[in-house]
Design a protein around this motif. Structure first.
Motif, PDB file in Angstrom:
ATOM      1  N   GLN A 184      -7.637   1.336   4.105  1.00  0.00           N
ATOM      2  CA  GLN A 184      -6.433   0.649   4.568  1.00  0.00           C
ATOM      3  C   GLN A 184      -6.250   0.838   6.078  1.00  0.00           C
ATOM      4  O   GLN A 184      -5.952  -0.111   6.800  1.00  0.00           O
ATOM      5  CB  GLN A 184      -5.209   1.178   3.798  1.00  0.00           C
ATOM      6  CG  GLN A 184      -3.889   0.545   4.188  1.00  0.00           C
ATOM      7  CD  GLN A 184      -3.761  -0.899   3.696  1.00  0.00           C
ATOM      8  OE1 GLN A 184      -4.570  -1.373   2.914  1.00  0.00           O
ATOM      9  NE2 GLN A 184      -2.761  -1.586   4.186  1.00  0.00           N
TER      10      GLN A 184
ATOM     11  N   ASN B 280       1.715   8.664  -4.909  1.00  0.00           N
ATOM     12  CA  ASN B 280       0.486   9.429  -5.122  1.00  0.00           C
ATOM     13  C   ASN B 280      -0.550   8.697  -5.962  1.00  0.00           C
ATOM     14  O   ASN B 280      -1.313   9.311  -6.695  1.00  0.00           O
ATOM     15  CB  ASN B 280       0.792  10.774  -5.788  1.00  0.00           C
ATOM     16  CG  ASN B 280       1.497  11.693  -4.821  1.00  0.00           C
ATOM     17  OD1 ASN B 280       1.184  11.704  -3.628  1.00  0.00           O
ATOM     18  ND2 ASN B 280       2.454  12.446  -5.319  1.00  0.00           N
TER      19      ASN B 280
ATOM     20  N   PHE C 162       0.824  -1.207   0.000  1.00  0.00           N
ATOM     21  CA  PHE C 162       0.000   0.000   0.000  1.00  0.00           C
ATOM     22  C   PHE C 162       0.860   1.259   0.000  1.00  0.00           C
ATOM     23  O   PHE C 162       0.613   2.208  -0.751  1.00  0.00           O
ATOM     24  CB  PHE C 162      -0.926   0.007   1.219  1.00  0.00           C
ATOM     25  CG  PHE C 162      -1.721   1.289   1.348  1.00  0.00           C
ATOM     26  CD1 PHE C 162      -2.902   1.462   0.642  1.00  0.00           C
ATOM     27  CD2 PHE C 162      -1.270   2.327   2.150  1.00  0.00           C
ATOM     28  CE1 PHE C 162      -3.610   2.641   0.723  1.00  0.00           C
ATOM     29  CE2 PHE C 162      -1.984   3.516   2.246  1.00  0.00           C
ATOM     30  CZ  PHE C 162      -3.155   3.672   1.535  1.00  0.00           C
TER      31      PHE C 162
ATOM     32  N   ASP D 263      -8.928   5.441  -0.272  1.00  0.00           N
ATOM     33  CA  ASP D 263      -8.157   4.189  -0.168  1.00  0.00           C
ATOM     34  C   ASP D 263      -7.419   4.126   1.171  1.00  0.00           C
ATOM     35  O   ASP D 263      -7.313   3.072   1.779  1.00  0.00           O
ATOM     36  CB  ASP D 263      -7.132   4.097  -1.297  1.00  0.00           C
ATOM     37  CG  ASP D 263      -7.794   4.191  -2.651  1.00  0.00           C
ATOM     38  OD1 ASP D 263      -8.821   3.512  -2.825  1.00  0.00           O
ATOM     39  OD2 ASP D 263      -7.307   4.954  -3.492  1.00  0.00           O
ATOM     40  N   LEU D 264      -6.912   5.290   1.582  1.00  0.00           N
ATOM     41  CA  LEU D 264      -6.190   5.339   2.853  1.00  0.00           C
ATOM     42  C   LEU D 264      -7.125   4.964   3.996  1.00  0.00           C
ATOM     43  O   LEU D 264      -6.782   4.180   4.877  1.00  0.00           O
ATOM     44  CB  LEU D 264      -5.615   6.749   3.081  1.00  0.00           C
ATOM     45  CG  LEU D 264      -4.834   6.934   4.387  1.00  0.00           C
ATOM     46  CD1 LEU D 264      -3.568   6.087   4.385  1.00  0.00           C
ATOM     47  CD2 LEU D 264      -4.460   8.404   4.621  1.00  0.00           C
TER      48      LEU D 264
ATOM     49  N   SER E 194       2.323   2.453  -3.343  1.00  0.00           N
ATOM     50  CA  SER E 194       1.388   3.211  -4.179  1.00  0.00           C
ATOM     51  C   SER E 194       1.108   4.574  -3.566  1.00  0.00           C
ATOM     52  O   SER E 194       0.963   5.572  -4.247  1.00  0.00           O
ATOM     53  CB  SER E 194       0.069   2.468  -4.334  1.00  0.00           C
ATOM     54  OG  SER E 194       0.297   1.117  -4.523  1.00  0.00           O
ATOM     55  N   TRP E 195       1.021   4.576  -2.229  1.00  0.00           N
ATOM     56  CA  TRP E 195       0.716   5.825  -1.524  1.00  0.00           C
ATOM     57  C   TRP E 195       1.827   6.854  -1.765  1.00  0.00           C
ATOM     58  O   TRP E 195       1.566   8.008  -2.087  1.00  0.00           O
ATOM     59  CB  TRP E 195       0.569   5.534  -0.023  1.00  0.00           C
ATOM     60  CG  TRP E 195       0.375   6.747   0.828  1.00  0.00           C
ATOM     61  CD1 TRP E 195       1.290   7.322   1.641  1.00  0.00           C
ATOM     62  CD2 TRP E 195      -0.800   7.543   0.929  1.00  0.00           C
ATOM     63  NE1 TRP E 195       0.751   8.423   2.252  1.00  0.00           N
ATOM     64  CE2 TRP E 195      -0.532   8.594   1.836  1.00  0.00           C
ATOM     65  CE3 TRP E 195      -2.059   7.486   0.336  1.00  0.00           C
ATOM     66  CZ2 TRP E 195      -1.463   9.558   2.168  1.00  0.00           C
ATOM     67  CZ3 TRP E 195      -2.999   8.454   0.671  1.00  0.00           C
ATOM     68  CH2 TRP E 195      -2.704   9.484   1.576  1.00  0.00           C
TER      69      TRP E 195
ATOM     70  N   MET F  83      -2.783   6.763  -4.616  1.00  0.00           N
ATOM     71  CA  MET F  83      -3.924   6.433  -3.764  1.00  0.00           C
ATOM     72  C   MET F  83      -4.669   7.694  -3.361  1.00  0.00           C
ATOM     73  O   MET F  83      -4.081   8.739  -3.175  1.00  0.00           O
ATOM     74  CB  MET F  83      -3.427   5.739  -2.496  1.00  0.00           C
ATOM     75  CG  MET F  83      -2.838   4.380  -2.739  1.00  0.00           C
ATOM     76  SD  MET F  83      -4.127   3.204  -3.114  1.00  0.00           S
ATOM     77  CE  MET F  83      -3.189   1.706  -3.205  1.00  0.00           C
ATOM     78  N   GLU F  84      -5.965   7.522  -3.185  1.00  0.00           N
ATOM     79  CA  GLU F  84      -6.763   8.648  -2.708  1.00  0.00           C
ATOM     80  C   GLU F  84      -7.015   8.471  -1.220  1.00  0.00           C
ATOM     81  O   GLU F  84      -6.766   7.416  -0.657  1.00  0.00           O
ATOM     82  CB  GLU F  84      -8.103   8.670  -3.436  1.00  0.00           C
ATOM     83  CG  GLU F  84      -7.969   8.958  -4.910  1.00  0.00           C
ATOM     84  CD  GLU F  84      -9.304   8.805  -5.609  1.00  0.00           C
ATOM     85  OE1 GLU F  84     -10.345   8.968  -4.926  1.00  0.00           O
ATOM     86  OE2 GLU F  84      -9.306   8.518  -6.810  1.00  0.00           O
ATOM     87  N   ASP F  85      -7.562   9.528  -0.624  1.00  0.00           N
ATOM     88  CA  ASP F  85      -7.879   9.458   0.796  1.00  0.00           C
ATOM     89  C   ASP F  85      -8.834   8.311   1.111  1.00  0.00           C
ATOM     90  O   ASP F  85      -8.766   7.710   2.174  1.00  0.00           O
ATOM     91  CB  ASP F  85      -8.478  10.786   1.267  1.00  0.00           C
ATOM     92  CG  ASP F  85      -7.381  11.762   1.671  1.00  0.00           C
ATOM     93  OD1 ASP F  85      -6.201  11.412   1.476  1.00  0.00           O
ATOM     94  OD2 ASP F  85      -7.701  12.852   2.175  1.00  0.00           O
TER      95      ASP F  85
END
Lengths: 216, 476
Positions: free
Chosen positions: B190, B180, B173, B186-187, B176-177, B182-184
């Motif tokens: 997670q 950039n 994760f 997705d965060l 990818s984070w 990932m969006e909020d």
């Protein structure tokens, strides 16, 4: 779910009050666990402890409400006084400010409990005699002037802790025996438990304040 | 020492080691101690020997040979004893040292303060629930509590088993984070799984800066200046802060003495905060929050974490003089419990137990010292990212999880005792999180509406207290 007969005949509710850091939770722990808890966390709101004791051959369960000492928590803890049969008011013999605040704690205790609530004054940390900031005599005098029972105790060594809790119970029991404490009154702080009868429920600071006759 | 008395001494020494292994611990712990202590004693023997012997190389190789032999055959302590005796007289001193060390460790372990029983944040691994008295708990519920304990062991085993998988998932994760990708959203998904300690600092810092980043950037030296500028000024909060420093996390090795680094930082953060927000100054609960922040973040970030929680995440007046905000939220929670866990609500009403007796402390300290450590860290992860709704989600989840148990209780004292014990036994944060996040969407608006409604009610009650108080004063 059916519960068996109770192995005690009364429940007394106690509250412990006083400034922060005077050792309220340590006194409770010493009384219920018979040991000193050096690394005792401070209390937020309220904590509970219980122990069954014996007075005049009667088994009595003490339900003890240990309150947070910080000033701003008084807005919350005030509602816990209701229905207390005993109030242990604690100061620290090594810190005069905690003694100076007693009159304000006493006002709360008087106003928020019933007239028969037994108030016991405890000067804690008697093991730290070298750092003493409040003399025994002045505290004794304060207690006498206000009609309080009084002992200096040490939650650390256990000195007099047992006595403070037990003497309070004896006094409450005496009040029941001589009729000055009416068990049928709302919020007497005492619940009578016939060994296999139904239960009364005038215990607990949450009651609405309506008359709630005990079932005994 | 002649060889007979030496033998006797060694026999006794190993006796001590064996007792440590067999008496004090459950299986897992005793395994650890047998191996560690036997091996350490063994090593000491050889260190002692090699020092007195000129031919070090030969001896060292013998020592290594001895250790591998010990490992290979899994020798018992009595075998070790025989080996030590046969290896010469100079072992006595070494054994003495090992035994003294072992005894010292034994004391530490008994007191829960042995370094090997700390987790990655410095919490003692000893069970803090040993001295619970069960006097108040009906038999049927003791089983529940014991099951929770068993659950704990199963949970720990399972976690160890899956730790790798969990970390890999986070590694993947974070890749990818960091790019950039990932969006909020997705965060959030997670983080709801819980953050691995490896990335906790990174994610927490992100969450905090999202809330206070602007403030921080405007004045980069704000925190240091706050402390510097006010040095030596009298502060009414300092006495209270001092009283609480060592009472914040009594079960954590980093907060045991006034000299320790973490305690000094904790004092700084709390004093700085009391200058930063004079309206609150210091309120109990803030110390626990700051202490947890300090376990994960550097001092200055921990300060901003406290600011983010008090001024951005929680509503106004949570910690001010009558705890208005916190008191209001207890009524809001009660409303939620009434609708979402009606059985519990009815039981508590029937027995006239005030919910806030347990929950006020949950909210004021964000569950710290109320639930098991790993459970509240899991709550903190989502709390910092998603905000105060998380407090309600988990508070409701706790009552949902123990709904059936509470309903079996018949007495007011039973409920108090049960709540006190069960909250410390909620180790299974996966199940708890499952319940919390399956409660359905939690709209900001409905929470705000409820707060508005109950804020008025709380204010009215406080007014009445005030009136009553002033009436009493005039009577006096």
């Amino acid at each position: 779910m059916a519960a068996g007969p109770y192995n005690y005949s009364y429940i007394f509710k106690y509250i412990i009050i006083g400034d922060m850091g005077v050792g309220k939770s340590c006194l409770l722990h010493q009384f219920t666990e018979k040991k000193f808890m050096a690394d005792c966390p401070h209390t937020i709101g309220v904590e509970f402890g219980t122990r069954i004791i014996e007075v005049a051959g009667q088994k009595i369960k003490l339900q003890i409400w240990d309150t947070a000492g910080q000033e701003r928590f008084r807005a919350v803890t005030r509602s816990y006084y209701r229905g207390a049969a005993g109030a242990l008011m604690v100061y620290d013999i090594t810190r005069r400010t905690t003694y100076n605040h007693l009159s304000s704690w006493l006002t709360d205790a008087r106003n928020l409990t019933n007239p028969n609530t037994v108030i016991f004054l405890i000067g804690n940390k008697s093991d730290l005699d070298a750092q003493r900031d409040v003399t025994y005599d002045e505290a004794k005098q304060f207690a006498e002037e206000n009609g309080l029972m009084f002992l200096e105790c040490s939650a650390k060594t256990g000195e007099n802790v047992e006595d403070a809790f037990l003497d309070t119970a004896k006094k409450i029991y005496k009040n029941i025996q001589d009729g000055s404490l009416d068990l049928n009154a709302a919020e007497s702080g005492v619940q009578h438990k016939p060994s296999n009868g139904p239960r009364g429920a005038n215990l607990g600071g949450e009651s609405s304040g309506n008359k709630d006759p005990c079932s005994c | 020492m002649n060889s007979n008395s030496e033998f006797e001494f060694l026999r006794k020494s190993f006796g001590v080691l064996q007792r440590i292994a067999s008496i004090e611990f459950d299986q897992a712990k005793s395994k650890w101690s047998t191996l560690q202590y036997a091996e350490r004693a063994f090593e000491s023997v050889h260190i002692g020997r090699s020092r007195t012997n000129e031919n070090k190389r030969r001896k060292r190789s013998k020592s290594e040979h001895g250790r591998s032999k010990y490992r290979r055959k899994n020798l018992s302590t009595s075998d070790l004893l025989v080996y030590s005796v046969s290896s010469g007289g100079e072992v006595v001193e070494a054994i003495k040292c090992a035994v003294a060390e072992a005894q010292c460790s034994l004391t530490q372990i008994r007191e829960g303060k042995h370094p090997n029983f700390r987790d990655c944040y410095g919490f003692y691994r000893i069970d803090d629930d040993i001295d619970f008295t069960f006097e108040d708990i009906p038999d049927s519920l003791r089983k529940t509590i014991k099951n929770c304990e068993k659950e704990k062991q199963r949970f720990i085993d399972k976690k160890l088993h899956k730790a790798n998988e969990f970390e890999k998932d986070w590694e993947f994760f974070m890749e990818s984070w960091n790019n950039n990708l990932m969006e909020d959203r997705d965060l959030k998904k997670q983080v709801r799984k819980g953050i691995t300690p490896i990335y906790r600092q990174k994610i927490w810092t992100y969450c905090i800066n999202k809330r206070v980043g602007l403030k921080r950037n405007k004045n980069k030296d704000y925190y240091r200046n706050l402390l510097k500028r006010n040095e030596g000024r009298s502060n009414p909060n300092i006495k209270q802060i001092e009283l609480d420093l060592l009472r914040s996390l009594p079960n954590n090795s980093k907060f045991q003495t006034f000299m320790s680094d973490s305690v000094i930082k904790l004092r700084n953060v709390l004093v700085a905060f009391s200058w930063h927000c004079e309206q609150i100054g210091y309120c109990q609960g803030l110390n626990r929050i700051a202490a947890i922040a300090l376990l994960v973040l550097p001092e200055e970030d921990a300060f901003w974490c406290l600011v983010a929680i008090v001024e951005h995440i929680l509503p106004k007046d949570y910690y001010t003089n009558v705890l208005l905000g916190a008191q209001t939220d207890q009524k809001v929670l009660r409303d939620f419990i009434m609708k979402l866990v009606p059985k519990v609500y009815n039981k508590l009403e029937e027995k006239r137990v005030d919910l806030s007796l347990f929950t006020l402390s949950w909210f004021l300290a964000v569950f710290v010292e109320n639930l098991p450590v790993e459970t509240y860290f899991r709550i903190w992860d989502s709390f910092l990212l998603e905000g105060d709704k998380i407090l309600f989600r988990f508070a409701i989840a706790i009552f949902k999880k123990i709904e059936e148990d509470i309903c079996k209780l018949n007495e007011n004292p039973e409920i108090h005792a049960f709540m006190r014990i069960i909250q410390r036994s909620l180790y299974d944060h996966h199940t708890l999180a499952d319940i919390a996040f399956k409660l359905g969407p939690f709209s900001k608006k409905s929470l705000a509406n409820k707060r508005e409604l109950y804020l008025e009610e709380t204010k009215k009650e406080l007014e009445e207290w005030k009136k009553r108080e002033s009436r009493n004063k005039t009577i006096e």
